[in-house]
Design a protein around this motif. Sequence first.
Motif, PDB file in Angstrom:
ATOM      1  N   SER A 252       0.813  -1.223   0.000  1.00  0.00           N
ATOM      2  CA  SER A 252       0.000   0.000   0.000  1.00  0.00           C
ATOM      3  C   SER A 252       0.841   1.265   0.000  1.00  0.00           C
ATOM      4  N   ASN A 253       2.162   1.106   0.096  1.00  0.00           N
ATOM      5  CA  ASN A 253       3.049   2.275   0.128  1.00  0.00           C
ATOM      6  C   ASN A 253       4.293   1.967  -0.703  1.00  0.00           C
ATOM      7  N   ALA A 256       7.570   3.955  -0.118  1.00  0.00           N
ATOM      8  CA  ALA A 256       8.386   3.573   1.036  1.00  0.00           C
ATOM      9  C   ALA A 256       8.974   2.176   0.880  1.00  0.00           C
TER      10      ALA A 256
END
Length: 529
Positions: A252-253, A256
């Motif tokens: 979801s990121n 990162a």
Amino acid sequence: MKKIFINISLLLSLVITFSSCKKKLADEFNNPELSTKPSIPNFFTAMLNNDRVRPAYWNLRTYLLLQPGVYSQTAAFDNASGVYQQNDGYTGNYWTDFYYASGNGSGVMALYRSIEKTYNGLSAADQATQKVFLEAAKVVLYDQTSKMVDAWGDIPFSQAGNLETNSAIKDAAFDDAKSIYTTCISGLDEAATFFGASTTASTAGFKKQDILLQGSLDMWRRYANSIRLRMLMRMSFLDEATAKTAVNAMLSNTAAYPLIDGGSVANYSPASSDVLLQPLTTNQNTLLNAFTEGSSFYAPDYMLNTAMLPANDPRIPVVFDKFGKTVNGVFVPNATYKAMPITFTSDQQSNNYTSYSTIDSATFLNNLKLPGVVITASEVNFLKAEALERWGSSSAAETAYNTAVSQSVAFYYYLNNLGGGKVAAPDAPTLAAFLNNTNVAYAGTTDQKLAKIWLQKWVHFGVLQSDEAWSEYRRTKFPQLTFVTQTQNGYQLPPTRLVYPSIETAYNSHYSAVQAKDTRTTKIFWDVK
């Protein structure tokens, strides 16, 4: 651990001085003080220069083809009574090549401990410049450690490398397999964070010594994240809550947690996107003997006959060769691709193999440029597809799955091209037809979709990553393979793990702590499905 006395610095110095066949590597080690002063950069390059990562003759012939290749059916094999019995000497070689800097591997553990010890003795200022080597070495160590755990379960880990660390000989205790996984997963996250937070460009020294990723901090970050994703998914049936939370956070990121995913582009560039250990420029050895000294060059039954042919798989022409017979001095190729049935006896195999397909010569047998496969975009997208199907959006899972399958096609055509193959890559309509074939198309129930993910990932791993194929087969129980029951008592079917080699059990006083579960039917901790 086995009591072997090795002076790492002296060993590396001798290898560099006298091994003329490794000129490129010698250039990487160009340090006149090496014989008297430990050098972190040199230890690091030696750690990367691993013939257990490259598809070298010894690794293929004695380990990948004889053990995981047989147990996962990603390699063909002689249907003899002892085919499922592991070779103690060969698996002992693999074991010691992980721990000691000698033989056919690079001694990942010993070299890492040497890096660690040297780093700890530096000033704070010098540590700052050398930390990039330490963090990259951790990623390699954790990656290779996970393979050891996947094969054996509990292994000596936290206490391993006493000779390099403390200049003392001490038997290392066996660490719990799950705790090792936890340590590695956490360490990979820390390493990825380091590479992502680094505000300095990769130094010229790191670029020179990094024969794997050419000093790219972004690629090291992606590599660390991707191995972490692999390990989390591997233990996801045991501890789904932990895996789900961590994996969902990663997916979801993407800013990162960048991954080795080829930019999620189907027709990607394996050379620039995958983690591949290229052969030395002086390499003159192919895998021809590794495959042809046994029966490993035959096309595996399930892979060709069940998984690929019914789907009209466009990888077939670059993974396999039709083969044929010589009639009156003229080679006559077989009319179609077809693998020998796995039920053939050893005599039937010997008498009939010319009527069946073999693995491709340009891609595998004669390819001087064949790289060692560490992790590919296709594998990562298969991992994403599984996670999304189980814990997220099925439509997003379908996108990741189609990307993974398409990238696998691109990957094998890339390997074929490296070997001088002339087969044209499939055009867009051909690839679309393949993805829409009922045997491949992402449709059905959740269980049916997961089965397709796991089958296609198994095909993608193939013979070059048979260790990963065996691990995933044990974890998922897919594909649903049939093994011929053999007659040798105690070895009628493949094992669920390797037993510890005698070179370890005979010397390590801590073996008694794990002896009770040292059986070929004991399951690795993540094997719970």
